[in-house]
Scaffold this motif. Structure first.
Motif, mmCIF file in Angstrom:
data_model
loop_
_atom_site.group_PDB
_atom_site.id
_atom_site.type_symbol
_atom_site.label_atom_id
_atom_site.label_comp_id
_atom_site.label_asym_id
_atom_site.label_seq_id
_atom_site.Cartn_x
_atom_site.Cartn_y
_atom_site.Cartn_z
ATOM 1 N N ILE A 135 37.698 -32.640 11.529
ATOM 2 C CA ILE A 135 38.034 -32.775 13.088
ATOM 3 C C ILE A 135 38.844 -31.715 13.361
ATOM 4 C CG2 ILE A 135 39.879 -34.289 14.742
ATOM 5 C CD1 ILE A 135 39.292 -37.198 12.215
ATOM 6 N N ALA A 136 39.473 -31.078 12.457
ATOM 7 C CA ALA A 136 39.686 -30.062 13.371
ATOM 8 C C ALA A 136 39.618 -28.562 13.763
ATOM 9 C CB ALA A 136 41.397 -29.898 12.246
ATOM 10 N N ALA A 137 38.048 -28.538 12.752
ATOM 11 C CA ALA A 137 37.204 -27.935 13.280
ATOM 12 C C ALA A 137 36.147 -27.788 14.371
ATOM 13 C CB ALA A 137 35.753 -27.575 11.903
ATOM 14 N N ALA A 138 36.109 -29.042 14.675
ATOM 15 C CA ALA A 138 35.787 -29.305 16.052
ATOM 16 C C ALA A 138 36.381 -29.033 17.457
ATOM 17 C CB ALA A 138 35.363 -30.706 16.436
ATOM 18 N N LYS A 139 37.733 -29.326 17.169
ATOM 19 C CA LYS A 139 38.956 -29.018 17.957
ATOM 20 C C LYS A 139 38.712 -27.528 18.159
ATOM 21 C CE LYS A 139 41.984 -33.176 17.644
ATOM 22 N NZ LYS A 139 43.472 -33.350 17.018
ATOM 23 N N TRP A 140 38.732 -26.648 17.281
ATOM 24 C CA TRP A 140 39.109 -25.560 16.838
ATOM 25 C C TRP A 140 37.493 -25.349 18.283
ATOM 26 C CZ3 TRP A 140 35.254 -22.132 15.423
ATOM 27 C CH2 TRP A 140 35.887 -20.236 15.707
ATOM 28 N N ILE A 141 36.246 -25.283 17.271
ATOM 29 C CA ILE A 141 35.413 -25.496 18.410
ATOM 30 C C ILE A 141 35.107 -25.163 19.623
ATOM 31 C CG2 ILE A 141 32.909 -25.836 18.124
ATOM 32 C CD1 ILE A 141 32.980 -26.509 15.012
ATOM 33 N N GLY A 142 35.810 -26.623 19.840
ATOM 34 C CA GLY A 142 35.861 -26.734 21.502
ATOM 35 C C GLY A 142 36.861 -26.427 22.571
ATOM 36 N N GLN A 143 37.986 -25.577 21.547
ATOM 37 C CA GLN A 143 38.621 -24.355 22.769
ATOM 38 C C GLN A 143 37.722 -23.163 22.635
ATOM 39 O OE1 GLN A 143 41.275 -23.678 19.733
ATOM 40 N NE2 GLN A 143 42.341 -25.654 20.152
#
Length: 253
Positions: free
Chosen positions: A197-205
């Motif tokens: 989930i943290a990876a997806a949030k970072w990618i989304g930025q």
């Protein structure tokens, strides 16, 4: 790998040069004389002869085809057995997309490592959907500097169709030491899900990512993970694919 009693040494694999790598090493039974036997960088897989006088090594990188070589027991190259030149040319003709390695730090202070494959003609003014792929199982690694065969072709196709393909190894996976690997013991799925989930949030930025179109896929343990991510991370993930997911631990390994 084994103990060379005559040479008084231990032969083993290790990721000492980088978590993405696997090298072949030897060290004396007295703990001295550490020596790298395999070619530097990438991923190496060695098969030794009886008595450890020779080994056949398969070496590849994430963007390079496997090369098979024969070495003596001290690592000296004796002969190249297979260069896979035809495969290398076929990949070039097809226009296979290269992997890029990256790392980032989560909000919780955990450094995670991954690879990504972007569309060949990335438009700086466009937002792209993201296809996350992972396995995440205990002591496994998907983020490797190793040729991935048909998976590389499949992810190349997705990238050429306009997806950014991303893979991140969460906590619980290998090549990062005991603490990183052992933290998931007795609570499988908790920290791995948090990290995906943290990876997806970072990618989304990232400027090229469409944060509203991030999907995650996995097989077996990875299917268990993608199922957890689409529930616990429902506000982050748009879609999930769970192939043969672990749905009951009673029937698992």
């Amino acid at each position: 790998i084994g103990i060379d009693e005559k040479g008084k040494r231990v032969l083993f694999n290790a990721a000492m040069t980088a978590p993405e790598n696997q090298d072949v090493w030897s060290i004396g039974l007295d703990g001295k004389g550490l020596k790298q036997l395999s070619p530097a960088g990438g991923y190496n897989d060695a098969e030794f002869s009886e008595g450890f006088a020779y080994f056949i090594n398969t070496h590849s990188t994430a963007n390079g085809v496997p090369v098979v070589t024969l070495h003596d027991g001290q690592g000296k190259l004796v002969k190249e057995l297979k260069d896979n030149a035809r495969l290398k040319q076929a990949l070039a003709d097809y226009g296979a997309v290269n992997k890029e390695f990256f790392q980032f730090t989560t909000a919780g202070g955990v450094v995670l490592r991954g690879w990504m494959m972007k569309p060949p003609a990335l438009d700086a003014g466009k937002k792209y959907p993201v296809f996350m792929t992972q396995y995440s199982g205990p002591n496994s690694n998907e983020v490797l500097d190793q040729y991935a065969g048909k998976d590389h072709l499949w992810h190349s196709l997705l990238a050429k169709k306009g997806y950014v393909v991303v893979c991140v190894d969460p906590r619980g996976t290998g090549h990062r030491g005991h603490e990183f690997r052992h933290v998931t013991y007795g609570q499988l799925g908790k920290y791995e899900t948090e990290d995906q989930i943290a990876a997806a949030k970072w990618i989304g930025q990232q400027p090229w990512a469409d944060k509203d179109r991030i999907g995650i896929q996995g097989w077996s343990y990875g299917g268990y993970m993608s199922s957890l991510c689409i529930t616990k991370g429902a506000d982050v993930f748009k879609a999930a694919i769970a192939v043969e997911p672990v749905s009951n631990w009673r029937y698992y390994d």
